[in-house]
Design an enzyme around this catalytic site. Structure first.
Site, PDB file in Angstrom:
ATOM      1  N   ARG A 149     -59.948 -28.817  75.296  1.00 33.03           N
ATOM      2  CA  ARG A 149     -61.502 -28.778  74.774  1.00 33.03           C
ATOM      3  C   ARG A 149     -61.784 -29.771  73.653  1.00 33.03           C
ATOM      4  O   ARG A 149     -61.058 -30.311  72.965  1.00 33.03           O
ATOM      5  CB  ARG A 149     -61.592 -27.310  74.127  1.00 33.03           C
ATOM      6  CG  ARG A 149     -60.278 -27.091  72.867  1.00 33.03           C
ATOM      7  CD  ARG A 149     -60.153 -25.664  72.512  1.00 33.03           C
ATOM      8  NE  ARG A 149     -61.453 -25.359  71.779  1.00 33.03           N
ATOM      9  CZ  ARG A 149     -61.732 -23.986  71.535  1.00 33.03           C
ATOM     10  NH1 ARG A 149     -60.694 -23.347  71.459  1.00 33.03           N
ATOM     11  NH2 ARG A 149     -62.922 -23.812  70.994  1.00 33.03           N
ATOM     12  N   ASP A 172     -64.531 -31.261  70.871  1.00 37.46           N
ATOM     13  CA  ASP A 172     -65.407 -30.588  69.722  1.00 37.46           C
ATOM     14  C   ASP A 172     -66.740 -31.043  69.899  1.00 37.46           C
ATOM     15  O   ASP A 172     -67.236 -31.977  70.739  1.00 37.46           O
ATOM     16  CB  ASP A 172     -64.844 -30.705  68.441  1.00 37.46           C
ATOM     17  CG  ASP A 172     -63.676 -30.265  68.040  1.00 37.46           C
ATOM     18  OD1 ASP A 172     -63.343 -29.096  68.748  1.00 37.46           O
ATOM     19  OD2 ASP A 172     -62.872 -30.619  67.176  1.00 37.46           O
ATOM     20  N   ARG A 182     -59.338 -37.265  65.033  1.00 44.21           N
ATOM     21  CA  ARG A 182     -60.217 -37.444  63.986  1.00 44.21           C
ATOM     22  C   ARG A 182     -59.481 -37.701  62.994  1.00 44.21           C
ATOM     23  O   ARG A 182     -59.818 -38.367  61.809  1.00 44.21           O
ATOM     24  CB  ARG A 182     -61.580 -36.530  64.161  1.00 44.21           C
ATOM     25  CG  ARG A 182     -62.210 -36.784  65.392  1.00 44.21           C
ATOM     26  CD  ARG A 182     -63.246 -35.552  65.501  1.00 44.21           C
ATOM     27  NE  ARG A 182     -64.084 -35.341  64.566  1.00 44.21           N
ATOM     28  CZ  ARG A 182     -64.770 -34.192  64.244  1.00 44.21           C
ATOM     29  NH1 ARG A 182     -64.829 -33.336  65.480  1.00 44.21           N
ATOM     30  NH2 ARG A 182     -65.664 -34.009  63.225  1.00 44.21           N
TER      31      ARG A 182
END
Length: 252
Positions: free
Chosen positions: A52, A54, A201
């Site tokens: 998945r 973001d 990130r």
């Protein structure tokens, strides 16, 4: 009629989408893909992605699988599928190929490696808007690379994981992590067997603290040892992150 599983390879610009996975009251890549597949194949289709991404994150390579009820004597033609499905999708989402796999093949669990790139640029550029992170300042690339190399000495990356995720373990095996200097900025590449939510990130955000001289190598090691997300740097903006490679033992 019989059930046949398919893999679909796609790429997408994540700007304007609330990530990959279907969400209530928000447009996602998966929702658009499922709708297009259902219309094209004239039956309900539900995909399962390799992971998945973001909101705002991009993918140059992404895989999903889905099952179809097919007539064994009249199987879908992959080339025609490509043209037809792409015509039903927004321009920001592109199908690269559709192909049959064995019926227990799994887009998420069968992946043996994944790689991400993160893009940073240092000067205002309208063509990088929402596709790269504009960083205002200077960074010590050598220090950042030295710290990035240390990542491969560890396996527990709880400090870089989004809290309250439904994972059985925060262990990952990172096999590559490095920055490359380009004429128009930096590209960070990281490869691992799996990634935690928000992990890349958060890693980049912490390495940037190294590059700015806010923490040293000893403090960087302490962040990892703490297993505490609040000890790591802030997550960098989603716009610079791209899923670029997903590896399967049965896909060439």
């Amino acid at each position: 009629m019989s059930t046949q599983r398919y893999f679909i390879e796609l790429s997408y610009n994540g700007t304007g989408y609330h990530g990959w996975q279907i969400q209530p009251n928000a447009i996602t890549v998966q929702e658009c893909l499922d709708n297009a597949l259902s219309v094209y194949f004239r039956q309900p289709v539900v995909t399962l992605g390799c992971g998945r991404t973001d909101s705002g994150v991009h993918a140059t390579q992404f895989y999903a699988h889905f099952d179809l009820e097919v007539n064994p004597e009249k199987r879908p033609d992959p080339e025609r599928c490509l043209t037809g499905i792409n015509s039903l999708l927004p321009y920001q989402i592109a199908i690269k190929r559709v192909f049959e796999v064995h019926n227990d093949a799994h887009a998420r669990f069968d992946a043996t490696a994944r790689a991400y790139n993160y893009y940073i640029h240092f000067h205002k550029d309208p063509f990088k808007l929402e596709r790269s992170w504009l960083f205002k300042g200077e960074l010590d690339i050598n220090a950042m690379n030295a710290a990035a190399e240390r990542l491969m000495d560890h396996t527990d990356f709880s400090c870089f994981s989004k809290s309250n995720t439904q994972t059985f373990t925060n262990n990952c095996k990172i096999t590559a992590a490095y920055f490359e200097q380009k004429e128009d900025g930096l590209i960070f590449t990281i490869r691992a067997d799996r990634f935690l939510r928000n992990m890349v990130r958060a890693i980049v955000g912490t390495l940037v603290r190294i590059g700015k001289g806010e923490i040293d190598m000893e403090q960087f090691e302490a962040v990892i040892a703490s297993k505490d997300r609040s000890s790591a740097g802030q997550s960098v903006p989603a716009c610079g992150l791209y899923l670029v490679n997903v590896v399967y033992p049965f896909v060439t």
